[in-house]
Each structure stands twice: as structure tokens, then as C-alpha cells.
Design a protein around this motif. Structure first.
Motif, short mmCIF file in Angstrom:
data_model
loop_
_atom_site.label_atom_id
_atom_site.label_comp_id
_atom_site.label_asym_id
_atom_site.label_seq_id
_atom_site.Cartn_x
_atom_site.Cartn_y
_atom_site.Cartn_z
N ILE A 58 46.00 38.13 48.64
CA ILE A 58 45.85 36.95 47.77
C ILE A 58 46.67 35.78 48.31
N THR A 59 47.89 36.07 48.73
CA THR A 59 48.74 35.02 49.30
C THR A 59 48.13 34.44 50.57
N ARG A 60 47.58 35.31 51.40
CA ARG A 60 46.93 34.87 52.64
C ARG A 60 45.76 33.95 52.32
N ALA A 61 44.98 34.32 51.32
CA ALA A 61 43.83 33.48 50.95
C ALA A 61 44.28 32.12 50.45
N ALA A 62 45.34 32.10 49.64
CA ALA A 62 45.84 30.82 49.13
C ALA A 62 46.33 29.92 50.26
N ASP A 63 46.91 30.52 51.28
CA ASP A 63 47.37 29.73 52.43
C ASP A 63 46.20 29.14 53.21
N GLN A 64 45.10 29.88 53.27
CA GLN A 64 43.96 29.43 54.06
C GLN A 64 43.02 28.51 53.28
N LEU A 65 43.09 28.56 51.97
CA LEU A 65 42.26 27.68 51.13
C LEU A 65 43.17 26.87 50.22
N PRO A 66 43.99 26.01 50.78
CA PRO A 66 44.96 25.26 49.96
C PRO A 66 44.27 24.40 48.90
N GLY A 67 44.86 24.43 47.73
CA GLY A 67 44.30 23.67 46.62
C GLY A 67 43.20 24.39 45.89
N GLY A 68 42.80 25.55 46.39
CA GLY A 68 41.75 26.31 45.73
C GLY A 68 42.28 27.13 44.56
N GLU A 69 41.38 27.52 43.70
CA GLU A 69 41.74 28.35 42.54
C GLU A 69 41.05 29.71 42.68
N LEU A 70 41.84 30.77 42.68
CA LEU A 70 41.28 32.11 42.77
C LEU A 70 40.63 32.50 41.45
N LEU A 71 39.33 32.79 41.50
CA LEU A 71 38.65 33.29 40.31
C LEU A 71 39.12 34.72 40.05
N ARG A 72 38.90 35.60 41.01
CA ARG A 72 39.41 36.98 40.94
C ARG A 72 39.15 37.69 42.25
N VAL A 73 39.78 38.84 42.39
CA VAL A 73 39.55 39.74 43.51
C VAL A 73 38.61 40.84 43.05
N TYR A 74 37.54 41.07 43.78
CA TYR A 74 36.62 42.18 43.50
C TYR A 74 36.95 43.29 44.50
#
Length: 335
Positions: free
Chosen positions: A54-70
Motif C-alpha cells: 500500500i505504501t509503495r502504491a501511494a509513493d507511485q501514485l501521489p495524490g491518489g486515494e486508495l479505494l481498497r486492496v482486493y
């Protein structure tokens, strides 16, 4: 390091979802890290791994909002394992379970991934999707999601050599990213020979029912095996027949240590019957249970007692002691 195509401009993320094929993730990481080919050969600290992803995804998509992990995995008869139950209790994580057949093959997982990706795109729930998978079967869903305006970022695990993802899937991705072996290393542990052998044991113990007031010892002392084809319903029926008579006759009064410990043993007995030895082996060596499993144990015990244990920390310890006594006896572990 991200492997992003040169023709892809930086993504301005809005809302995104992560869709993770656990079978691919675990198998690929275990192969490159441990040379393991069977899931029985290693354990994974899935909670920490998911949080790091999740942290890796946030770093690669800055400013994005995580809906959820499937989290797409499989289980025998779709009955979740201990690890899967713990993961399901995590915030923003949804566990999707396919079936695991007798040969250890996943069934229905790819179809669930495709359906969720297509539905999320079709309903405009996301504008970005991270897909950690390797199968070519994902290609049609990727194409459909892209047709609805979703950018699909395909992640893969570093292979020991060559590639472990379908070439067509890589072609269709908007961006590519490779998770290194070093990234995965902290979360994968190879099991010793004894632990791996224990995990391979299939079947569950069954106590002989006693017609008149059985003692906890007579209920939990049996070590007869049950056929691996026993259904969950049949296993529950066996557990009901083995239920100590003092559980049925409870009137809500406070109980002594022997009775409460016996309840803990009974709950463990039922768990082993309905979930199998391989599932319970995930709890070993103990004595600390995952929080979500510990809560379930206490809830089950309170149902049997007809009495709340919230204000009785000593009784909660007795329940846990009884649980571990039964599990340790089943796995021949000396206390």
C-alpha cells in the motif's frame, strides 16, 4: 525501480484500487527467494507485506486515494484459513476466495479478478488500477478497463531468470513495475523440515461421543482421524456429538477453572474438525493468537458458557489455556 514505458506521461491519480493475485505473488516470491515450489514450505507475514505494498502504491501514485486492496486467494471449500481471516479484518482490504482443489490448484480466482476489475471500471469507481498478476487471462479485463478510461499499472515479482508474466499482459499495461526480491525478503520465511511435514498432514481428529456426561478428558482424548472428504456440516455434527454435557446444561452461573478450560478445549476441538489440521497449524507455535482469532475464541467460549467474560480476565486466560492444551495435544507438542 519502476519500469515505466517511455511513451507514458506521469499519471495524475485520483482514486485507485489494488488487485493482487496472491497465488502468483507468493509463488513468484518464494521461488526467487527460497527456491520453494509449495506453499507448505514457507510462511508469509501477509499483514506487513500488504501494508508495504500500500505504501509503495501511494509513493507511485501521489495524490491518489486508495479505494481498497482486493486480495485474491483460494482455500479448500472456500473456508478461509487463519491467515486469510486475519487479512480480512484489515482496513481497506477485501479478501476474495476461490476454491483450492485436492491437487492444490486454484479455481475461480482469475475469473474473480477479471470481474472486479471490469466492474470497478464500468461503474467509474476508479481511475487507476494496480494489477499484481502474471496470467494472460487478465488481458481482456485490462482492455475493458482501459476502454472505460482506467489506467492499468501491472506489477510483477522479480523472476529468478526469464519472465514469470505473460508477454501479452505486459504489452497491454499502461505502466510496468517490478517488485524486487529484496522488497519481498522480510516477509517470507522458509519453514523447517518438521513444520513443513506437519503442514502436509491432512485430516482432523474426532473424539468418540459419550452418551452420559462425558468428561473433558474423554471428549478430547481421542485421536481418531476423519476422512479428508468430511464436509463442514458433517464435522460440525461430530463436534456437536462430542460437546461436553456440562456445556448444554449451563445456567449462566459462574464456572470454575476446569469447566472454563474444558470450554476452551471444546472450541479448539471444533475448530480442528471444521477447519483441518493445516489451518490450525498456522497458529503454531503459539501461545499468542492473532487478535481476530483470539476475539473469535472468546466469543465462541461465551456462547457456550452463556456468560460474558469481559470482566473476568482470569477466565479468559483459562479459555486460552484450554484451547492450547487441545492444539498442543493434537500436534504432540510438549507444554
Amino acid at each position: 525501480m519502476s519500469l515505466v514505458r517511455s511513451d507514458c506521461s506521469p499519471v495524475v491519480a485520483r482514486r485507485y484500487a489494488m488487485l493482487i493475485d496472491v497465488g502468483y505473488l507468493y509463488a513468484a516470491a518464494a521461488e526467487v527467494l527460497l527456491g520453494a515450489t509449495s506453499r507448505r514450505e514457507y510462511k508469509v507475514d501477509a499483514e506487513k507485506l500488504i501494508n508495504t505494498l500500500i505504501t509503495r502504491a501511494a509513493d507511485q501514485l501521489p495524490g491518489g486515494e486508495l479505494l481498497r486492496v482486493y486480495w485474491f486467494d483460494a482455500a479448500r471449500d472456500r473456508v478461509p484459513t487463519v491467515d486469510q481471516r486475519v487479512i480480512a479484518a484489515m482496513a481497506l482490504v477485501k479478501v476474495r476466495l476461490g476454491n483450492l482443489n485436492s491437487r492444490g490448484q486454484q479455481k475461480g480466482v482469475d475469473a474473480m479478478i477479471r470481474t472486479d476489475l471490469e466492474q470497478l471500471a464500468r461503474h467509474g469507481a476508479i481511475s487507476e488500477a494496480i494489477l499484481l498478476a502474471g496470467d494472460e487471462d487478465m488481458v481482456p479485463a485490462v482492455e475493458i478497463a482501459q476502454a472505460y478510461g482506467v489506467r492499468v499499472h501491472v506489477w510483477g515479482v522479480e523472476p529468478p531468470y526469464g519472465t514469470n508474466q505473460a508477454e501479452r499482459l505486459l504489452w497491454e499495461a499502461d505502466t510496468l513495475d517490478e517488485i524486487s526480491a529484496e522488497f519481498c525478503k522480510p516477509y517470507f520465511t522458509k519453514l523447517g523440515t518438521a513444520a513443513a511435514a506437519s503442514a502436509k498432514i491432512v485430516g482432523a481428529p474426532m473424539a468418540e461421543p459419550e452418551p452420559q456426561q462425558p468428561s473433558p478428558a474423554s471428549v478430547f482424548g481421542g485421536r481418531h482421524s476423519v476422512a479428508v472428504t468430511m464436509s463442514a456440516a458433517d464435522a460440525l455434527e461430530e463436534a456437536e456429538m462430542a460437546r461436553p454435557s456440562f456445556v448444554r446444561s449451563t445456567t449462566g452461573d459462574k464456572f470454575g477453572q476446569d469447566t472454563v478450560t474444558g470450554i476452551g478445549e471444546y472450541v479448539a476441538h471444533k475448530w480442528i474438525l471444521t477447519r483441518g489440521r493445516e489451518n490450525i497449524a498456522d497458529l503454531l507455535p503459539g501461545p499468542t493468537l492473532p487478535t481476530v482469532i483470539d476475539k473469535e475464541l472468546l466469543v465462541e467460549a461465551e456462547k457456550e458458557l452463556g456468560y460474558s467474560l469481559r470482566e473476568h480476565p482470569g477466565a479468559r486466560i483459562w479459555v486460552r489455556d484450554g484451547f492450547w492444551e487441545r492444539v498442543n495435544r493434537e500436534f504432540d507438542i510438549e507444554g
